[in-house]
Design a protein around this motif. Structure first.
Motif, PDB file in Angstrom:
ATOM      1  N   ASN A   1       0.865  -1.184   0.019  1.00  0.00           N
ATOM      2  CA  ASN A   1       0.336  -0.098  -0.400  1.00  0.00           C
ATOM      3  C   ASN A   1       0.792   1.075  -0.018  1.00  0.00           C
ATOM      4  OD1 ASN A   1      -3.021  -1.537   0.503  1.00  0.00           O
ATOM      5  ND2 ASN A   1      -1.694  -2.364   2.704  1.00  0.00           N
ATOM      6  N   CYS A   2       0.356   2.091  -1.223  1.00  0.00           N
ATOM      7  CA  CYS A   2       1.794   3.280  -1.476  1.00  0.00           C
ATOM      8  C   CYS A   2       0.733   4.534  -1.428  1.00  0.00           C
ATOM      9  CB  CYS A   2       2.267   3.240  -2.580  1.00  0.00           C
ATOM     10  SG  CYS A   2       3.219   1.455  -2.927  1.00  0.00           S
ATOM     11  N   ILE A   3       0.943   5.493  -0.941  1.00  0.00           N
ATOM     12  CA  ILE A   3       0.549   7.241  -0.812  1.00  0.00           C
ATOM     13  C   ILE A   3       1.915   8.253  -0.690  1.00  0.00           C
ATOM     14  CG2 ILE A   3       0.511   7.976   1.926  1.00  0.00           C
ATOM     15  CD1 ILE A   3      -2.512   8.584   0.802  1.00  0.00           C
ATOM     16  N   ILE A   4       0.954   9.172  -1.804  1.00  0.00           N
ATOM     17  CA  ILE A   4       1.744  10.045  -2.229  1.00  0.00           C
ATOM     18  C   ILE A   4       0.790  11.473  -1.768  1.00  0.00           C
ATOM     19  CG2 ILE A   4       3.039  11.925  -3.836  1.00  0.00           C
ATOM     20  CD1 ILE A   4       3.698   9.078  -5.217  1.00  0.00           C
ATOM     21  N   VAL A   5       1.231  12.031  -1.075  1.00  0.00           N
ATOM     22  CA  VAL A   5       0.123  13.535  -0.232  1.00  0.00           C
ATOM     23  C   VAL A   5       1.147  14.722  -0.333  1.00  0.00           C
ATOM     24  CG1 VAL A   5      -1.117  14.509   1.732  1.00  0.00           C
ATOM     25  CG2 VAL A   5      -0.716  11.939   1.351  1.00  0.00           C
ATOM     26  N   SER A   6       0.651  16.099  -0.965  1.00  0.00           N
ATOM     27  CA  SER A   6       1.301  17.296  -0.949  1.00  0.00           C
ATOM     28  C   SER A   6       0.570  18.117   0.204  1.00  0.00           C
ATOM     29  CB  SER A   6       1.633  17.253  -2.100  1.00  0.00           C
ATOM     30  OG  SER A   6       0.529  17.815  -3.221  1.00  0.00           O
ATOM     31  N   ALA A   7       0.663  18.361   1.337  1.00  0.00           N
ATOM     32  CA  ALA A   7       0.113  19.235   1.408  1.00  0.00           C
ATOM     33  C   ALA A   7       0.280  20.793   1.973  1.00  0.00           C
ATOM     34  CB  ALA A   7      -0.399  18.883   2.804  1.00  0.00           C
ATOM     35  N   LYS A   8       0.792  22.084   2.329  1.00  0.00           N
ATOM     36  CA  LYS A   8       0.637  23.032   1.735  1.00  0.00           C
ATOM     37  C   LYS A   8      -0.315  24.246   3.224  1.00  0.00           C
ATOM     38  CE  LYS A   8       1.516  27.894  -0.200  1.00  0.00           C
ATOM     39  NZ  LYS A   8       0.862  28.514  -1.260  1.00  0.00           N
ATOM     40  N   ARG A   9       0.747  24.714   4.480  1.00  0.00           N
ATOM     41  CA  ARG A   9       0.454  25.150   5.396  1.00  0.00           C
ATOM     42  C   ARG A   9       1.313  26.930   5.546  1.00  0.00           C
ATOM     43  NH1 ARG A   9      -1.314  21.236  10.123  1.00  0.00           N
ATOM     44  NH2 ARG A   9      -2.367  19.914   9.046  1.00  0.00           N
ATOM     45  N   ASN A  10       0.900  28.140   5.616  1.00  0.00           N
ATOM     46  CA  ASN A  10       1.978  29.184   6.591  1.00  0.00           C
ATOM     47  C   ASN A  10       3.298  28.951   5.141  1.00  0.00           C
ATOM     48  OD1 ASN A  10       0.407  29.379   8.372  1.00  0.00           O
ATOM     49  ND2 ASN A  10       1.243  28.597   9.479  1.00  0.00           N
ATOM     50  N   ASP A  11       3.078  29.109   3.759  1.00  0.00           N
ATOM     51  CA  ASP A  11       3.646  29.338   2.942  1.00  0.00           C
ATOM     52  C   ASP A  11       5.224  27.993   2.675  1.00  0.00           C
ATOM     53  OD1 ASP A  11       2.610  31.374   2.364  1.00  0.00           O
ATOM     54  OD2 ASP A  11       4.151  32.914   3.490  1.00  0.00           O
ATOM     55  N   MET A  12       4.559  26.896   3.665  1.00  0.00           N
ATOM     56  CA  MET A  12       5.680  25.557   3.296  1.00  0.00           C
ATOM     57  C   MET A  12       4.497  24.693   2.797  1.00  0.00           C
ATOM     58  SD  MET A  12       7.740  23.524   6.612  1.00  0.00           S
ATOM     59  CE  MET A  12       6.474  22.990   7.319  1.00  0.00           C
TER      60      MET A  12
END
Length: 186
Positions: A31-42
């Motif tokens: 089981n694999c996952i790629i997640v991108s997330a953004k908070r406060n310019d990061m």
């Protein structure tokens, strides 16, 4: 008829700041996952391969992102306007106001942001290394100097300072043209 689209990726619905996600599984990769997330310019990207279960890939990815967002911050130091002043150019043929020296505008080659441990931005030291003058010709994008960021005397980020414009070297034709322009003013 109406059609309802349902996204089965739990983090898209339940995690603040998710900007992209792809989950997959296979016999070889698990089981694999790629997640991108953004908070406060990061902006963070989490890649997990070979998770034990479908549910664990989501909970593990959420945990890694939570720890990363709480433990690190994006730091983008502001340089004072006088820290990146134009640099004098020797033997250049840039058109300039009568009686003034000629200069090349400069800028940083990269965005100056860097990810650092949360709460450690205070005490980041900036060191800018620039020459007093450069010799023509100067090419746009040419490295003129460097800006470095240190925390506790350890280098954490470095970026080149580059020329923002082209300046040709003075030659006999340019000098002749300037003399003619000067003489034709009378």
């Amino acid at each position: 008829g109406q059609t309802n689209l349902v996204n089965l990726n739990k983090l898209v619905r339940n995690y603040k700041g998710v900007t992209g996600i792809k989950a997959a599984s296979s016999a070889q990769a698990g089981n694999c996952i790629i997640v991108s997330a953004k908070r406060n310019d990061m902006h963070l990207i989490c890649v997990l391969l070979g998770c034990a279960t479908s549910d664990s890939r989501y909970t593990d990815a959420k945990s890694i992102l939570d720890i990363s967002f709480s433990s690190y911050q994006y730091y983008n130091p502001e340089l004072a306007e006088d820290e990146l002043c134009p640099i004098r150019v020797k033997s250049g043929q840039k058109q300039y106001v009568e009686g003034q020296k000629q200069y090349v505008e400069i800028t940083t080659a990269d965005n100056l942001g860097v990810v650092i441990p949360s709460g450690t931005a205070k005490g980041v030291e900036v060191k800018i290394t620039l020459p007093e003058e450069v010799e023509a010709p100067v090419e746009k994008g040419q490295i003129i100097g460097v800006v470095e960021f240190f925390k506790d005397e350890k280098l954490i980020f470095k970026s080149n300072i580059i020329a923002n414009e082209n300046i040709k070297r003075t030659d006999i034709f340019f000098c002749f043209q300037r003399i003619l322009q000067y003489l034709l003013k009378f």
